[in-house]
Design a protein around this motif. Structure first.
Motif, PDB file in Angstrom:
ATOM      1  N   GLY A  63     -14.187  -7.372  -0.713  1.00 45.62           N
ATOM      2  CA  GLY A  63     -15.132  -7.886  -1.702  1.00 45.62           C
ATOM      3  C   GLY A  63     -16.342  -8.534  -1.066  1.00 45.62           C
ATOM      4  N   GLN A  64     -16.276  -9.798  -0.748  1.00 47.86           N
ATOM      5  CA  GLN A  64     -17.367 -10.532  -0.092  1.00 47.86           C
ATOM      6  C   GLN A  64     -16.809 -11.128   1.193  1.00 47.86           C
ATOM      7  OE1 GLN A  64     -20.496 -10.569  -0.939  1.00 47.86           O
ATOM      8  NE2 GLN A  64     -20.182  -9.440  -2.819  1.00 47.86           N
ATOM      9  N   PRO A  65     -17.487 -11.193   2.238  1.00 43.11           N
ATOM     10  CA  PRO A  65     -18.914 -10.926   2.396  1.00 43.11           C
ATOM     11  C   PRO A  65     -19.242  -9.457   2.668  1.00 43.11           C
ATOM     12  CG  PRO A  65     -18.063 -11.857   4.417  1.00 43.11           C
ATOM     13  CD  PRO A  65     -16.916 -11.817   3.437  1.00 43.11           C
ATOM     14  N   GLN A  66     -18.233  -8.588   2.732  1.00 43.21           N
ATOM     15  CA  GLN A  66     -18.502  -7.183   3.047  1.00 43.21           C
ATOM     16  C   GLN A  66     -19.386  -6.520   1.992  1.00 43.21           C
ATOM     17  OE1 GLN A  66     -15.610  -8.676   2.933  1.00 43.21           O
ATOM     18  NE2 GLN A  66     -14.547  -8.427   4.858  1.00 43.21           N
ATOM     19  N   GLY A  67     -19.355  -7.006   0.769  1.00 39.73           N
ATOM     20  CA  GLY A  67     -20.243  -6.521  -0.274  1.00 39.73           C
ATOM     21  C   GLY A  67     -19.839  -5.231  -0.948  1.00 39.73           C
ATOM     22  N   ARG A  68     -18.625  -4.775  -0.763  1.00 40.87           N
ATOM     23  CA  ARG A  68     -18.211  -3.520  -1.383  1.00 40.87           C
ATOM     24  C   ARG A  68     -17.826  -3.692  -2.853  1.00 40.87           C
ATOM     25  NH1 ARG A  68     -14.457  -0.858   3.321  1.00 40.87           N
ATOM     26  NH2 ARG A  68     -16.095  -0.708   4.872  1.00 40.87           N
ATOM     27  N   VAL A  69     -17.608  -4.928  -3.282  1.00 44.58           N
ATOM     28  CA  VAL A  69     -17.197  -5.211  -4.657  1.00 44.58           C
ATOM     29  C   VAL A  69     -18.074  -6.331  -5.191  1.00 44.58           C
ATOM     30  CG1 VAL A  69     -15.287  -5.974  -6.123  1.00 44.58           C
ATOM     31  CG2 VAL A  69     -14.813  -4.547  -4.121  1.00 44.58           C
ATOM     32  N   ALA A  70     -18.670  -6.125  -6.354  1.00 47.69           N
ATOM     33  CA  ALA A  70     -19.520  -7.146  -6.960  1.00 47.69           C
ATOM     34  C   ALA A  70     -18.750  -8.010  -7.945  1.00 47.69           C
ATOM     35  CB  ALA A  70     -20.695  -6.499  -7.674  1.00 47.69           C
ATOM     36  N   LYS A  71     -17.843  -7.386  -8.705  1.00 51.13           N
ATOM     37  CA  LYS A  71     -17.027  -8.073  -9.710  1.00 51.13           C
ATOM     38  C   LYS A  71     -15.698  -7.344  -9.806  1.00 51.13           C
ATOM     39  CE  LYS A  71     -20.781  -9.537 -12.757  1.00 51.13           C
ATOM     40  NZ  LYS A  71     -21.302  -9.480 -14.126  1.00 51.13           N
ATOM     41  N   ALA A  72     -14.729  -8.017 -10.408  1.00 52.82           N
ATOM     42  CA  ALA A  72     -13.426  -7.388 -10.610  1.00 52.82           C
ATOM     43  C   ALA A  72     -12.856  -7.844 -11.955  1.00 52.82           C
ATOM     44  CB  ALA A  72     -12.466  -7.758  -9.478  1.00 52.82           C
ATOM     45  N   VAL A  73     -11.917  -7.055 -12.464  1.00 57.83           N
ATOM     46  CA  VAL A  73     -11.253  -7.382 -13.716  1.00 57.83           C
ATOM     47  C   VAL A  73      -9.755  -7.186 -13.525  1.00 57.83           C
ATOM     48  CG1 VAL A  73     -11.032  -6.840 -16.172  1.00 57.83           C
ATOM     49  CG2 VAL A  73     -13.261  -6.598 -15.043  1.00 57.83           C
ATOM     50  N   LEU A  74      -8.984  -8.172 -13.937  1.00 54.47           N
ATOM     51  CA  LEU A  74      -7.526  -8.075 -13.944  1.00 54.47           C
ATOM     52  C   LEU A  74      -7.088  -8.038 -15.403  1.00 54.47           C
ATOM     53  CD1 LEU A  74      -6.714 -10.772 -11.228  1.00 54.47           C
ATOM     54  CD2 LEU A  74      -6.482  -8.298 -10.978  1.00 54.47           C
ATOM     55  N   VAL A  75      -6.510  -6.925 -15.829  1.00 56.06           N
ATOM     56  CA  VAL A  75      -6.076  -6.753 -17.208  1.00 56.06           C
ATOM     57  C   VAL A  75      -4.559  -6.613 -17.230  1.00 56.06           C
ATOM     58  CG1 VAL A  75      -6.287  -5.390 -19.329  1.00 56.06           C
ATOM     59  CG2 VAL A  75      -8.239  -5.574 -17.759  1.00 56.06           C
ATOM     60  N   SER A  76      -3.888  -7.568 -17.841  1.00 50.17           N
ATOM     61  CA  SER A  76      -2.418  -7.531 -17.947  1.00 50.17           C
ATOM     62  C   SER A  76      -1.783  -7.242 -16.590  1.00 50.17           C
ATOM     63  CB  SER A  76      -1.974  -6.481 -18.965  1.00 50.17           C
ATOM     64  OG  SER A  76      -2.519  -6.722 -20.230  1.00 50.17           O
ATOM     65  N   SER A  77      -2.323  -7.820 -15.558  1.00 48.68           N
ATOM     66  CA  SER A  77      -1.900  -7.470 -14.197  1.00 48.68           C
ATOM     67  C   SER A  77      -0.821  -8.414 -13.673  1.00 48.68           C
ATOM     68  CB  SER A  77      -3.105  -7.452 -13.259  1.00 48.68           C
ATOM     69  OG  SER A  77      -3.688  -8.727 -13.194  1.00 48.68           O
ATOM     70  N   VAL A  78      -0.123  -7.967 -12.654  1.00 45.94           N
ATOM     71  CA  VAL A  78       1.066  -8.670 -12.172  1.00 45.94           C
ATOM     72  C   VAL A  78       0.828  -9.782 -11.151  1.00 45.94           C
ATOM     73  CG1 VAL A  78       2.546  -6.711 -12.669  1.00 45.94           C
ATOM     74  CG2 VAL A  78       1.605  -6.962 -10.387  1.00 45.94           C
ATOM     75  N   PRO A  79      -0.247  -9.769 -10.353  1.00 44.08           N
ATOM     76  CA  PRO A  79      -0.362 -10.854  -9.367  1.00 44.08           C
ATOM     77  C   PRO A  79      -0.424 -12.218 -10.038  1.00 44.08           C
ATOM     78  CG  PRO A  79      -1.951  -9.124  -8.874  1.00 44.08           C
ATOM     79  CD  PRO A  79      -1.367  -8.820 -10.218  1.00 44.08           C
ATOM     80  N   PRO A  80       0.020 -13.267  -9.389  1.00 43.59           N
ATOM     81  CA  PRO A  80       0.405 -13.309  -7.987  1.00 43.59           C
ATOM     82  C   PRO A  80       1.826 -12.812  -7.722  1.00 43.59           C
ATOM     83  CG  PRO A  80       0.483 -15.517  -8.911  1.00 43.59           C
ATOM     84  CD  PRO A  80      -0.072 -14.613  -9.984  1.00 43.59           C
ATOM     85  N   LEU A  81       2.772 -13.088  -8.594  1.00 48.95           N
ATOM     86  CA  LEU A  81       4.159 -12.672  -8.376  1.00 48.95           C
ATOM     87  C   LEU A  81       4.827 -12.557  -9.729  1.00 48.95           C
ATOM     88  CD1 LEU A  81       6.494 -12.109  -6.388  1.00 48.95           C
ATOM     89  CD2 LEU A  81       6.967 -14.557  -6.390  1.00 48.95           C
ATOM     90  N   MET A  82       5.486 -11.445  -9.972  1.00 47.76           N
ATOM     91  CA  MET A  82       6.068 -11.216 -11.284  1.00 47.76           C
ATOM     92  C   MET A  82       7.510 -11.720 -11.413  1.00 47.76           C
ATOM     93  SD  MET A  82       5.489  -7.747 -13.336  1.00 47.76           S
ATOM     94  CE  MET A  82       6.412  -7.404 -14.783  1.00 47.76           C
ATOM     95  N   VAL A  83       8.287 -11.645 -10.347  1.00 44.13           N
ATOM     96  CA  VAL A  83       9.698 -12.011 -10.428  1.00 44.13           C
ATOM     97  C   VAL A  83       9.865 -13.536 -10.433  1.00 44.13           C
ATOM     98  CG1 VAL A  83      10.213 -11.997  -7.930  1.00 44.13           C
ATOM     99  CG2 VAL A  83      11.991 -11.379  -9.564  1.00 44.13           C
ATOM    100  N   ARG A  84      10.843 -14.002 -11.188  1.00 47.58           N
ATOM    101  CA  ARG A  84      11.133 -15.426 -11.254  1.00 47.58           C
ATOM    102  C   ARG A  84      11.712 -15.916  -9.931  1.00 47.58           C
ATOM    103  NH1 ARG A  84      14.650 -16.924 -16.120  1.00 47.58           N
ATOM    104  NH2 ARG A  84      12.640 -16.670 -17.142  1.00 47.58           N
TER     105      ARG A  84
END
Length: 176
Positions: free
Chosen positions: A9-30
């Motif tokens: 992402g930054q500082p490399q500049g390959r990604v300007a923004k991101a979206v997490l939709v119903s996503s699992v990170p950081p950890l899904m298991v209890r």
């Protein structure tokens, strides 16, 4: 996505923004550190169902918890269910089986902490697949530059069944 954006992402500049939709990170298991996560037995049941009858698994999950079609008043869409089945049956059974472990037990906390680009976090509070307290709430806490939208009553499959609301918010975010 979280791992890629953390790395490029930054500082490399390959990604300007991101979206997490119903996503699992950081950890899904209890775990002791993740008390709002999903019990490991749920993932064991997913693996057992997948191994026992893969075709039925790819009908049962979208017919119920994935899209919230098991909720009172829900109107299931056979087209949506069959499309989910079709996509599932096109993939590798071994990859799906192994994928359950990967998406449920991989801790991506450090990845989220390393992301500096703006991130929109979107999740329904009736997500029966990914618990929003263990996912979206934690993502918002760990990310350096995030915006959180919790959708009342939306399921895990909100990108499909609530596309109008979700897409409107996505467009607002990317146009900023």
């Amino acid at each position: 996505m979280a791992r890629y954006v953390a790395q490029y992402g930054q500082p490399q500049g390959r990604v300007a923004k991101a979206v997490l939709v119903s996503s699992v990170p950081p950890l899904m298991v209890r775990s002791d550190d993740n008390p709002d996560g999903t019990p490991i037995e749920v993932f064991d049941e997913f693996r057992a169902a997948l191994a026992a009858n893969r075709s039925q698994f790819f009908l049962d999950v979208p017919s119920g918890p994935f899209y919230g079609y098991n909720r009172d008043g829900a109107e299931p869409s056979e087209g949506v269910i069959r499309n989910w089945w079709r996509q599932g049956m096109m993939g590798s059974a071994k990859a799906h089986y192994d994928g359950i472990k990967a998406f449920s037990e991989t801790d991506q906390s450090d990845d989220l902490k390393a992301i500096t680009v703006p991130v929109l976090v979107m999740q329904g509070d009736d997500d029966q697949v990914v618990p929003y307290k263990a996912a979206a709430i934690m993502q918002d806490k760990l990310l350096q530059n995030s915006e959180l939208i919790l959708y009342p009553g939306f399921s895990h499959g909100m990108l499909t069944v609530n596309a109008d609301a979700v897409n409107a918010d996505l467009l607002k975010f990317i146009r900023k």
